[in-house]
Structure formats: C-alpha cells, structure tokens
Scaffold this motif. Structure first.
Motif, PDB file in Angstrom:
ATOM      1  N   HIS A  34       0.926  -1.458   0.018  1.00  0.00           N
ATOM      2  CA  HIS A  34      -0.134  -0.016  -0.052  1.00  0.00           C
ATOM      3  C   HIS A  34       0.828   1.348  -0.109  1.00  0.00           C
ATOM      4  CE1 HIS A  34      -3.351  -2.661   1.150  1.00  0.00           C
ATOM      5  NE2 HIS A  34      -3.905  -1.774   0.443  1.00  0.00           N
ATOM      6  N   ALA A  35       2.177   1.141   0.641  1.00  0.00           N
ATOM      7  CA  ALA A  35       2.948   2.098   0.449  1.00  0.00           C
ATOM      8  C   ALA A  35       3.536   2.425  -0.929  1.00  0.00           C
ATOM      9  CB  ALA A  35       4.293   1.996   1.324  1.00  0.00           C
ATOM     10  N   GLY A  36       3.262   1.512  -1.856  1.00  0.00           N
ATOM     11  CA  GLY A  36       3.612   1.593  -3.256  1.00  0.00           C
ATOM     12  C   GLY A  36       5.098   0.832  -3.700  1.00  0.00           C
ATOM     13  N   LEU A  37       5.159  -0.179  -3.225  1.00  0.00           N
ATOM     14  CA  LEU A  37       6.289  -1.107  -3.388  1.00  0.00           C
ATOM     15  C   LEU A  37       5.840  -2.597  -3.817  1.00  0.00           C
ATOM     16  CD1 LEU A  37       8.224  -0.260  -0.202  1.00  0.00           C
ATOM     17  CD2 LEU A  37       8.871   0.334  -2.552  1.00  0.00           C
ATOM     18  N   ASN A  38       6.547  -3.114  -4.878  1.00  0.00           N
ATOM     19  CA  ASN A  38       6.368  -4.585  -5.004  1.00  0.00           C
ATOM     20  C   ASN A  38       7.274  -5.346  -4.013  1.00  0.00           C
ATOM     21  OD1 ASN A  38       5.176  -4.097  -7.749  1.00  0.00           O
ATOM     22  ND2 ASN A  38       7.216  -3.639  -8.485  1.00  0.00           N
ATOM     23  N   VAL A  39       6.492  -6.214  -3.367  1.00  0.00           N
ATOM     24  CA  VAL A  39       7.137  -6.919  -2.127  1.00  0.00           C
ATOM     25  C   VAL A  39       7.274  -8.371  -2.591  1.00  0.00           C
ATOM     26  CG1 VAL A  39       6.934  -7.601   0.302  1.00  0.00           C
ATOM     27  CG2 VAL A  39       6.147  -5.264  -0.449  1.00  0.00           C
ATOM     28  N   ARG A  40       8.296  -9.089  -2.428  1.00  0.00           N
ATOM     29  CA  ARG A  40       8.638 -10.547  -2.469  1.00  0.00           C
ATOM     30  C   ARG A  40       9.488 -10.896  -1.187  1.00  0.00           C
ATOM     31  NH1 ARG A  40       9.753 -11.376  -8.928  1.00  0.00           N
ATOM     32  NH2 ARG A  40      10.546 -13.542  -7.837  1.00  0.00           N
ATOM     33  N   LEU A  41       9.395 -11.998  -0.994  1.00  0.00           N
ATOM     34  CA  LEU A  41      10.130 -12.807   0.173  1.00  0.00           C
ATOM     35  C   LEU A  41      10.897 -13.618  -0.056  1.00  0.00           C
ATOM     36  CD1 LEU A  41       6.613 -13.835   2.260  1.00  0.00           C
ATOM     37  CD2 LEU A  41       7.855 -11.586   2.462  1.00  0.00           C
ATOM     38  N   GLY A  42      12.180 -13.482   0.560  1.00  0.00           N
ATOM     39  CA  GLY A  42      13.157 -14.209   0.412  1.00  0.00           C
ATOM     40  C   GLY A  42      13.835 -14.928   1.692  1.00  0.00           C
ATOM     41  N   SER A  43      14.027 -16.165   1.445  1.00  0.00           N
ATOM     42  CA  SER A  43      14.446 -16.985   2.826  1.00  0.00           C
ATOM     43  C   SER A  43      16.076 -17.238   2.842  1.00  0.00           C
ATOM     44  CB  SER A  43      13.879 -18.376   2.852  1.00  0.00           C
ATOM     45  OG  SER A  43      14.114 -19.042   3.947  1.00  0.00           O
ATOM     46  N   LEU A  44      16.333 -17.097   4.139  1.00  0.00           N
ATOM     47  CA  LEU A  44      17.911 -17.425   4.493  1.00  0.00           C
ATOM     48  C   LEU A  44      18.121 -19.000   4.570  1.00  0.00           C
ATOM     49  CD1 LEU A  44      18.702 -14.743   7.101  1.00  0.00           C
ATOM     50  CD2 LEU A  44      19.931 -14.778   4.784  1.00  0.00           C
ATOM     51  N   SER A  45      16.964 -19.563   4.725  1.00  0.00           N
ATOM     52  CA  SER A  45      17.196 -21.055   4.946  1.00  0.00           C
ATOM     53  C   SER A  45      17.519 -21.772   3.651  1.00  0.00           C
ATOM     54  CB  SER A  45      15.596 -21.647   5.240  1.00  0.00           C
ATOM     55  OG  SER A  45      15.522 -23.020   5.178  1.00  0.00           O
ATOM     56  N   PRO A  46      18.615 -22.611   4.161  1.00  0.00           N
ATOM     57  CA  PRO A  46      19.018 -23.489   2.910  1.00  0.00           C
ATOM     58  C   PRO A  46      17.869 -24.889   2.477  1.00  0.00           C
ATOM     59  CG  PRO A  46      19.938 -24.185   5.111  1.00  0.00           C
ATOM     60  CD  PRO A  46      19.174 -23.107   5.240  1.00  0.00           C
TER      61      PRO A  46
END
Length: 429
Positions: A122-134
C-alpha cells in the motif's frame, strides 16, 4: 479500552500524566528537534510496564513480529508512516525484498509477514519474500489460516547485490533478528539499503547498550518536563562471564542484584511504595522471552536449582548465555478480564502506528508475560492523536495511550542513538 488499574488510578503516575499532557507542545517540539539530529530505526516495538507509580520500557525490539495483532483500522497510519520512511531512504523505490525469520511453520508469525507485506504494498512497493533457509531451494507457497498465501523464494546473490530470480530490489527489509549470526550473503551490500542495518541484529546488539542510551534520553526528557527520571526509567546493570550450568559468576550476580535492590528500596521509601521490589535477570542478547528470570531476593541467585540453571543457560536459537542484563522489575498493574496485561507499542519510522496488550492468565504482576500461554488484545490507538488536556488524570483512554506513545518514542530515540554508537561505519554519521 483502558483496563482497570489495581492502584485505582492514584499516586505519582497521575502526576506524570498531568505533566506530560501539560507539556505536550514542548514534548512534540523536542521530539521533532531530536529527529533532525538522529535517524529512527525503520520500525520498532516497545514493551512497557505500568506500575501505577512508574511507566517504563522493559524491552525494545528492532525486528517486530506482531503487526498481525494491530487493529485493521490502524493500517492507514502504518502505510503513511512507511511512505514517509521510504521517501527518506529511497524516494524512487519500486521493489522491496523482505527476509523473514526461518521458522516458516509459525502461522502467527507468518500472518505478521502477510500484514507487513500488505503495508509495504500500500506504500507503493512490489514486495517479495526471500529466505535465508538452505531448505528453500525453489518458490514455496505457504497457506495461512485466513486463506491468504505467502510465496517464499530462495535468495540470489551477485557480487554486489541481493535479490530473487528476476527481481532486483532497491531496499531489503529484514524481519529476521540474526540471532545465530550475520549470514555472509547479507554482507557487503553497498548498493542496496538494508533495513534495519546488520548491527541491529542480536549477533551484535546488546540490551545493556540500549538501556545505557535510554538513560541518556530519559535524563533529557525528565528535565524537559520536570519529573524524576526514575518514573520513566528502570535501574539496570550488567554481569559478564556467567556460566549458569557450572555456577560461574554467581558472586557477581548476587552482588549486583543486592546493589540494585538497595537503589530500588531507597526509591520505594522516598515515594511510600509498599509493593515488594523485584529484579529481572535476562540474557543480554536475544528475544522471545527466553533466558528471563525474576528474583525477589539476592540470595535466590546463589545455588540456583538445576532446572532454573538449565533454563537460563540458553537463549534464542539455543545460543549459550554468558552476559546478562539485571533490570529493576516494573510491576504491571493493568488487567484485562482479571488477567495481567502489559502494553506493547508499534512504530514505523518516528510514528506510533498501533499497539496491543500482551495478556497472560497464568502470570503474576511481577513476572515476564512474554511466555507460552500469552494472548493479545489490540489497543485502540486511534485515540492517541488527540489527548484531552482537560480530562481528569487517569480518566481518559486517549491520555493513557498518548503517554504510552511518548514513552515508547523515548525508547525509539534510544534505539536510534544505540545504532549510531554501535555502527561499524561511524563516519556515516
């Protein structure tokens, strides 16, 4: 909702409330001037304890994980605050990479990630999630109880940037407190903004450093509104080289606890407080309420039972505890449906965006509430913007919430000082 206070809303806290309300213009100007000198953390949550005679922060979290506990009505505030923060950091930001904690099976935590992602979108960003888990080697979909889905992807690192497949972010938002150390994949990212910075994580951060900075802030603020800073500030000290398993460092603990009790008892006598004082011993690094012990007498820390030694010897992620913070205990006299409660205030940038009560039916007024069995009741923080200076002290919910917001922002300011003082690249400041 302001829960019933056992103290029947009398005593020094009412005087503190009146002084804060009377000084509102001076307080807001003071904060405004401080934020010209210091940069707030991107986000922050603060655990407060309200003893009726004292209102103080007892913990400050730079990787807050409870955005799902805020009222939905608070989201516009959070979005506006996120917009203000992003505008300062990277005005033309388009893509945001969010890195959550690795325990992806905790659905409450994942609902927090979903709420945080929504705020940032809603603040105007494309958001994606990245994991540190191997274990995350390909895009993985996680189903949430409310029907939402999260897609968590493996990180991709080039020599100077971090992203995902076909996704190059301007900024990286950590919602992972780095308890187990700083992963090499996050180091030397000189072309992207890492929020918060790496030294905000528990691999580097120490609670004793934070409360040393809070000491400085509380002194200045107490002078501004002419109150005893003790009403806003818990005494504390630190012990190092502790080994609970082998009873090493017990003398330091006992002596330090004894010294704290002497200081607290002196204040209790000064204000005619009849409650029994206590001291909280907690791991100097880490969160989730682990490695926390309440003591009511210095003798208790000598010859601790094996069960207690085992419990205190490890903190978050099973890390051994060798440094501890000893903090003056602040009673919480707030209750919801007869269960003990404490307020937790959430901020983005320098703005209060909501909060909730942490409630525990199985804990007492002098115990840690951040423990299994707790639940959360949202705070109606829409009232905070308009405190009623004409209301009788202790009688108006907006005034209580405004006080919470003021003290939480003092801890936020302390966190900004802490990050400045511990920054490995000091010349940036």
């Amino acid at each position: 909702m302001v829960p019933h206070l056992v103290t029947a809303l009398k005593g020094p806290l009412l005087d503190l409330e009146k002084k804060i309300l009377d000084a509102t213009p001076a307080i807001e100007r003071w904060f405004r001037m401080e934020w010209q000198e210091h940069t707030p953390p991107f986000y922050c949550s603060v655990d407060l304890r309200n003893a009726g005679f004292k209102l103080a922060p007892v913990d400050t979290n730079l990787f807050p994980g409870g955005f799902n506990n805020l009222l939905p009505e608070m989201l516009p505030l959070a979005v506006q605050a996120a917009m203000a923060a992003i505008e300062k950091i990277c005005p033309d930001a388009k893509n945001l990479l969010m890195i959550p904690e690795q325990h992806t099976r905790n659905t409450f935590y994942l609902q927090n990630i979903a709420r945080l992602s929504s705020i940032m979108r809603h603040a105007g960003l494309n958001v994606r999630l990245g994991s540190l888990s191997p274990d995350i080697t390909e895009p993985t979909t996680v189903e949430l109880p409310d029907g939402q889905q999260l897609v968590i992807e493996p990180l991709e690192r080039t020599s100077r940037r971090l992203g995902l497949k076909n996704f190059d972010p301007c900024s990286i938002l950590l919602n992972n407190d780095l308890s187990t150390g700083i992963p090499p994949i996050l180091e030397n990212l000189h072309e992207q903004y890492l929020l918060p910075p790496l030294h905000a994580g528990w691999a580097v951060r120490r609670k004793s450093q934070h409360f040393a900075c809070y000491d400085d802030v509380a002194k200045k603020f107490a002078k501004l509104i002419d109150v005893d800073q003790w009403m806003l500030n818990p005494y504390f000290t630190k012990c190092s080289g502790i080994d609970f398993q082998h009873s090493t460092g017990e003398e330091c603990l006992a002596d330090s606890v004894d010294a704290l009790f002497k200081k607290i008892n002196k204040k209790y006598r000064e204000y005619g407080i009849e409650e029994k004082p206590f001291v909280v011993i907690k791991a100097d690094a880490g969160t989730y309420g682990m490695g926390v012990m309440t003591v009511r007498d210095a003798a208790e820390v000598k010859h601790l039972p094996r069960k207690e030694r085992n419990r205190m010897s490890v903190a978050q992620e099973g890390l051994p505890v060798s440094d501890v913070l000893l903090q003056e205990g602040v009673h919480t006299f707030e209750k919801i449906n007869e269960a003990v409660a404490e307020p937790v205030v959430y901020m983005i940038d320098r703005y209060v965006v909501g909060g909730f009560y942490r409630v525990h039916t199985g804990r007492a007024i002098d115990e840690n509430l951040n423990a299994p069995g707790m639940h959360f009741v949202p705070l109606a923080f829409e009232h905070t913007a308009l405190p009623d200076v004409h209301a009788k002290p202790g009688a108006a919910p907006p005034n209580r919430f405004y006080m919470y917001g003021v003290v939480a922002r003092l801890a936020l300011l302390a966190a900004s000082l802490e990050l400045e003082r511990t920054d490995p690249d000091q010349e940036v400041y």
